[in-house]
Design an enzyme around this catalytic site. Structure first.
Site, short mmCIF file in Angstrom:
data_model
loop_
_atom_site.label_atom_id
_atom_site.label_comp_id
_atom_site.label_asym_id
_atom_site.label_seq_id
_atom_site.Cartn_x
_atom_site.Cartn_y
_atom_site.Cartn_z
N GLU A 300 1.48 1.67 -3.97
CA GLU A 300 2.21 0.98 -2.90
C GLU A 300 3.53 1.69 -2.60
O GLU A 300 3.85 1.97 -1.45
CB GLU A 300 2.47 -0.47 -3.34
CG GLU A 300 3.32 -1.26 -2.37
CD GLU A 300 2.61 -1.53 -1.06
OE1 GLU A 300 1.53 -2.14 -1.11
OE2 GLU A 300 3.12 -1.14 0.00
N ASP A 304 4.55 3.60 0.87
CA ASP A 304 5.68 3.17 1.69
C ASP A 304 6.66 4.31 1.92
O ASP A 304 7.08 4.55 3.06
CB ASP A 304 6.42 2.00 1.01
CG ASP A 304 5.57 0.74 0.94
OD1 ASP A 304 4.58 0.65 1.69
OD2 ASP A 304 5.88 -0.16 0.12
N SER A 518 -0.31 -3.01 4.03
CA SER A 518 0.76 -2.22 3.43
C SER A 518 0.95 -0.90 4.15
O SER A 518 2.03 -0.32 4.10
CB SER A 518 0.44 -1.89 1.98
OG SER A 518 0.79 -2.95 1.16
N GLY A 579 -4.22 -10.09 25.13
CA GLY A 579 -2.96 -10.81 24.86
C GLY A 579 -2.80 -11.03 23.36
O GLY A 579 -3.52 -10.45 22.54
#
Ligand SMILES: *[C@@H]1O[C@H](CO)[C@@H](O)[C@H](O)[C@H]1NC(C)=O
Ligand SMILES: *[C@@H]1O[C@H](CO)[C@@H](O)[C@H](O)[C@H]1NC(C)=O
Ligand SMILES: *[C@@H]1O[C@H](CO)[C@@H](O)[C@H](O)[C@H]1NC(C)=O
Ligand SMILES: *[C@@H]1O[C@H](CO)[C@@H](O)[C@H](O)[C@H]1NC(C)=O
Ligand SMILES: *[C@@H]1O[C@H](CO)[C@@H](O)[C@H](O)[C@H]1NC(C)=O
Ligand SMILES: *[C@@H]1O[C@H](CO)[C@@H](O)[C@H](O)[C@H]1NC(C)=O
Length: 602
Positions: A300, A304, A518, A579
């Site tokens: 993770e 990131d 993530s 939308g």
């Protein structure tokens, strides 16, 4: 040591009507839950000497005023758009009433907790104490137990109910850890979807295909997502960010997720050679580490930092690593039981005079595992960040409308409100109305990815900014659709989305494919950071809280995603539609269009 005597304390005079306010005052239940959430079971009583780090939230009587500022400074059509508040201003607007401080101090002192043993937040709205279980039980008239999680074997010290002297009820919002069982998970799911056929990590397909912005993009991006792919897909190839205009991107790490610097450099060599050799600022909060041993690298945290800092380079990056989270190991010699770590992160950032203009977080848990009062306070902290001018992104979760504990097609989702009925399970903080929540897409042309977390909060009502968009979506549903499974007037999410599969991440020296929302949150946040960069370059303010902008005009510069759905709880979930929809929000960014729009705003 300061002698603990109610009468010796200076503020007693102010409370003349209640000279000995706690003597003989009845404890009354402050908060209770029907039982621990699914998966947890009660074991032995907690050892009396076990240490708890209790956080006490004091009411913020001026919060409505703060919220009013937030709406005004975030609304592009308001004359105060961009007039973000300073730390001093938001501290004043979140401070408790002086009388609250006095009476809570007095209560703490009556249990031997003097001022020097208290840790206070910047606005004095949180007080943290470290106390043994025995004392906490006396203060809260409760019994703490060890609870074990069936699947993971993790332990946690909690209770299902706690009380406070009646006189304190209006002066304390909540005390945790007591009834909170949340285990915030990282929303990355390389392993969750291991039974899906995995494409090659770095695609060898050649040629080009048409991307969402109508331009030609590398065909390889359909099976392997790199920095270059995202810039092509989301139309920012021609844009260079500045290293020196004051713009910054912040990324958060929790749960022992460490960002490996060697992996980052290897990633830069592969995917953004100009960034090779660059670094980010590391900020440790509450003892958070960033262990650089290869074996300690976190998928993770690597994802990131590699994609967030890689996409926005040379914008300076900050990686926050926050320590302290459940579960804990009761067999360790000096374990301290704490809450989830967002409140520590918030305490830290809200005490800083300067903040990154854009921050992304990819962690969360089922809303129902977070007590309503706690969720409310953490969400209020996000509102403060918005008022300060920070754009806060959260991933929407990786389990469609469900909780991911089983196959999404057959899983059954239970409410934890004592009724034990089937319910969709929204995620928190994705459900907080003061953050921008990012769902997931896959493939080119983009469709909703099946695991994209989406739905309706059971805690927070629909904010005005999304009234029109969400009503329009609800009007399209056949009458009676999923009746009782969700709260139609709840805050609906996600707000936007971005690619969520096949991300080529370097992990322990290897390139691996990573999937999950993530991937989406740092990606969307990176494009927001580039927009902030463009605004700062021409002397405009950063965008701050994005949703009032996104729902009033920003959506016209997003690629609407109209195919796919997010199954869970034994249903097909919601459909992506023309939308806004509760699978992909308004869709994915078109940077050039967004840039034109945000540069035309005040
Ligand atoms: C992208 O990949 C998906 C899934 O394999 C496929 O259905 C789609 O046709 C591909 N897109 C293009 C433009 O080839
Ligand atoms: C962006 O940077 C690249 C590499 O330094 C350069 O070739 C390009 O001209 C720059 N683009 C703009 C729009 O400044
Ligand atoms: C990058 O920064 C981190 C933390 O600030 C530091 O520990 C590390 O040594 C730096 N790496 C390089 C290659 O400079
Ligand atoms: C770093 O991580 C490694 C591997 O998990 C571990 O053996 C080591 O003790 C850790 N170092 C620190 C300082 O925590
Ligand atoms: C909730 O209901 C399900 C099925 O009806 C059952 O399997 C489960 O044990 C129940 N949980 C609780 C806490 O009662
Ligand atoms: C989603 O679309 C399918 C196919 O058109 C339709 O059968 C289903 O009812 C829709 N579901 C919802 C929740 O709108």
């Amino acid at each position: 040591m300061r002698l603990i005597s109610l009468f010796g304390l200076p503020f007693v005079a102010a409370l003349a009507s209640a000279a000995v306010p706690f003597k003989g005052c009845q404890h009354k239940v402050k908060e209770s839950i029907h039982g621990p959430p699914r998966g947890w079971s009660r074991h032995s009583p907690a050892p009396k000497h076990h240490m708890l780090e209790l956080k006490i939230a004091l009411p913020q009587p001026k919060f409505q005023e703060l919220e009013q500022h937030l709406w005004e400074v975030s609304d592009p059509s308001h004359p105060r758009y961009g007039a973000h508040l300073s730390k001093e201003e938001t501290d004043a607007l979140t401070a408790p009433h002086p009388e609250t401080l006095d009476i809570v101090n007095e209560w703490l002192a009556s249990h031997g907790l003097a001022e020097e043993s208290l840790i206070r937040s910047s606005a004095n709205d949180w007080v943290t104490i470290r106390v043994p279980v025995g004392l906490a039980e006396e203060m809260l008239d409760t019994t703490y137990y060890i609870y074990k999680h069936a699947k993971s074997g993790e332990s946690i010290v909690r209770t299902t109910s706690y009380s406070l002297p009646e006189i304190l009820h209006n002066h304390v919002d909540l005390i945790q850890p007591t009834t909170m069982f949340a285990r915030f998970k990282a929303f990355k799911s390389t392993l969750h979807w291991g039974n899906q056929a995995q494409p090659p990590v770095l695609s060898t397909s050649t040629g080009t295909i048409t991307g969402p912005a109508g331009n030609q993009v590398d065909a390889s991006c359909n099976s392997s997502v790199t920095i270059s792919c995202l810039k092509q897909l989301y139309n920012s190839v021609a844009y260079n960010t500045s290293a020196t205009n004051g713009n910054k991107l912040g990324l958060t790490g929790y749960l022992g997720q460490y960002a490996n610097n060697m992996d980052l450099q290897q990633f830069y060599q592969l995917e953004n050679p100009s960034a090779y050799g660059s670094n980010y600022t590391f900020v440790s909060i509450n003892g958070g580490l960033n262990n650089q041993t290869y074996a300690a690298a976190g998928i993770e945290a690597n994802l990131d930092t590699q994609f967030g800092f890689g996409l926005t380079w040379p914008t300076p990056g900050t990686f926050y690593s926050t320590g302290g989270e459940p579960p804990f190991n009761p067999d360790m010699l000096t374990p301290t039981d704490t809450n989830e770590p967002y409140s520590y992160w918030l305490d830290y950032v809200l005490s800083q005079p300067m903040l990154p203009q854009t921050i992304s977080t990819s962690y969360g848990d089922d809303e129902q595992t977070v007590p309503f009062t706690y969720a409310t306070r953490v969400c209020a902290g996000m509102a403060v960040l918005g008022a300060r001018g920070v754009s806060v992104m959260f991933s929407s979760g990786d389990f469609g409308v469900g909780d991911g504990d089983a196959n999404p097609a057959t899983q059954i989702c239970y409410s934890n409100d004592g009724l034990n009925v089937t319910k969709f399970l929204p995620d928190f903080p994705a459900s907080c109305p003061y953050v921008t929540t990012v769902g997931g897409t896959v493939n080119i042309p983009e469709t909703a990815v099946f695991f994209s977390g989406g739905g309706f909060s059971n805690y927070f009502v629909r904010p005005a900014y999304q009234e029109v968009a969400v009503s329009e979506y609800l009007a399209k549903l056949a009458p009676g659709t999923y009746e009782g499974l969700y709260t139609p007037y709840g805050r609906a999410y996600p707000d936007v989305s971005a690619q969520a599969m096949h991300f080529a991440v370097v992990y322990q020296g290897q390139t691996i494919p990573v999937a999950g929302t993530s991937c989406s949150s740092p990606t969307f946040a990176s494009f927001v950071s580039m927009l902030n960069d463009a605004r700062l370059n021409v002397g405009k303010t950063p965008l701050g809280f994005l949703n009032p902008f996104l729902y009033s005009s920003g959506y016209t510069a997003l690629n609407d995603i109209t195919a796919g759905n997010n199954p869970g709880c034994g249903t097909q979930g919601f459909n992506a539609t023309t939308g806004w929809d509760p699978v992909t929000g308004f869709g994915t960014p078109d940077f050039e269009k967004l840039k034109a729009l945000v540069l035309s705003m005040p």
